[in-house]
Design an enzyme around this catalytic site. Structure first.
Site, PDB file in Angstrom:
ATOM      1  N   SER A 173       0.850  -1.187   0.000  1.00 55.81           N
ATOM      2  CA  SER A 173       0.000   0.000   0.000  1.00 55.81           C
ATOM      3  C   SER A 173       0.887   1.239   0.000  1.00 55.81           C
ATOM      4  CB  SER A 173      -0.888  -0.003   1.253  1.00 55.81           C
ATOM      5  OG  SER A 173      -1.509   1.253   1.462  1.00 55.81           O
ATOM      6  N   TYR A 186      -1.920  -0.274  10.655  1.00 53.58           N
ATOM      7  CA  TYR A 186      -1.949  -0.653   9.240  1.00 53.58           C
ATOM      8  C   TYR A 186      -0.658  -0.217   8.545  1.00 53.58           C
ATOM      9  CZ  TYR A 186      -3.746  -1.047   4.439  1.00 53.58           C
ATOM     10  OH  TYR A 186      -3.930  -1.369   3.111  1.00 53.58           O
TER      11      TYR A 186
END
Length: 306
Positions: A173, A186
């Site tokens: 990501s 995250y």
């Protein structure tokens, strides 16, 4: 080799590889043949995982699909077969559980054979401020998004090394490149995934195993439902990505042995800028890009990814 010679070599190779990169921007790269390869995709029950499987359907590869959601796996397998894939296998696997990963990996090797293209795609996001996130969610996020990569490498990389042939794909990501307010656990998991993939790529090169390729994928916000409610502040600069487009770009990166795939291309610039500006300026830039209120509409809804 003395200091001057090694420095000269560094300069020459730097110029050469930069020119090579510029050429590749404008000249279509030859795609490798993956017919007969065994492609394993984690998180294949929906989203990007399913769409990547569909992209591989016409390439005559054997597909091995993993997900914790059996119904999702069955639907993916059905769609992939409709697109022409003849060798499709699916296994329920909780990627947060090391013992389960090793057990299912042994089952795959016994029933299908050695995986030659490994795509670590499974992921979850908690969506709360760090101090509001339970230890259980933090640990699960790290296990699914990062530690599962360690376990799948342990399971499938030895055969790739023995044959000096294979491809390791980390679907991470943009949050694995740049920290985001409200996504501490995250971001930590994605930074870990990117760092692990990079480190292992260097380890393989150092061992002379240049036939085992690596692709590291860092996309911005994808319209898959993982970040429902989140919006990009400047869509022309950082657009929300359509999942079909991302899946096609990932498979193309695999077929052309592209090491880094950042989407959109703006991320290449932001990644470079990050290392050049002082922290206070990065705060100003983050506010400008909307990184400080990106998660406000999302809080508290743990999501499984792709």
């Amino acid at each position: 080799m003395n200091f001057l010679l090694e420095t000269l070599q560094l300069i020459v190779l730097t110029i050469y590889y930069h020119l090579e990169f510029l050429v590749q921007l404008f000249v279509p790269q030859r795609k490798k043949d993956v017919s007969g390869e065994i492609v394993l995709i984690t998180g294949a029950g929906c989203g990007i995982g399913r769409l990547m499987a569909i992209e591989f359907a016409s390439l005559d590869a054997s597909l091995v699909l993993w997900d914790i959601n059996v119904d999702g796996l069955k639907e993916t397998a059905r769609q992939v077969k409709e697109k022409g894939a003849s060798r499709v296998h699916y296994y329920q696997c909780d990627c947060s559980d090391r013992d389960v990963v090793y057990r299912v990996a042994d089952q795959v090797k016994s029933e299908i054979g050695d995986v030659t293209i490994l795509i670590n795609n499974a992921g979850i996001v908690g969506g709360n401020k760090f101090m509001d996130t339970s230890d259980a969610v933090v640990e699960k996020t790290l296990r699914v998004n990062a530690m599962s990569h360690f376990w799948t490498y342990k399971a499938f990389l030895p055969a790739m090394i023995d044959k000096n042939h294979g491809h390791l794909v980390c679907v991470a990501s943009s949050a694995g490149l740049i920290g985001v307010n409200g996504l501490a656990d995250y971001c930590a998991s994605k930074f870990a995934a990117v760092g692990f993939a990079e480190s292992m790529a260097y380890e393989l090169i150092s061992a002379g195993k240049d036939g085992v390729k690596t692709t590291i994928v860092c996309p911005y916000l994808i319209n898959t439902g993982l970040f429902d409610g989140c919006n990009t502040k400047w869509p022309r600069l950082l657009p929300t990505l359509e999942p079909e487009y991302v899946a096609k770009r990932i498979v193309n990166a695999i077929l052309t042995d592209q090491v880094y795939l950042l989407l959109p291309k703006t991320l290449y610039l932001l990644r470079a800028i990050k290392g050049l500006i002082p922290f206070k300026q990065s705060v100003v830039l983050g506010k400008y890009l909307g990184a400080f209120n990106f998660m406000d509409a999302f809080r508290g809804r743990e999501k499984k990814r792709d």
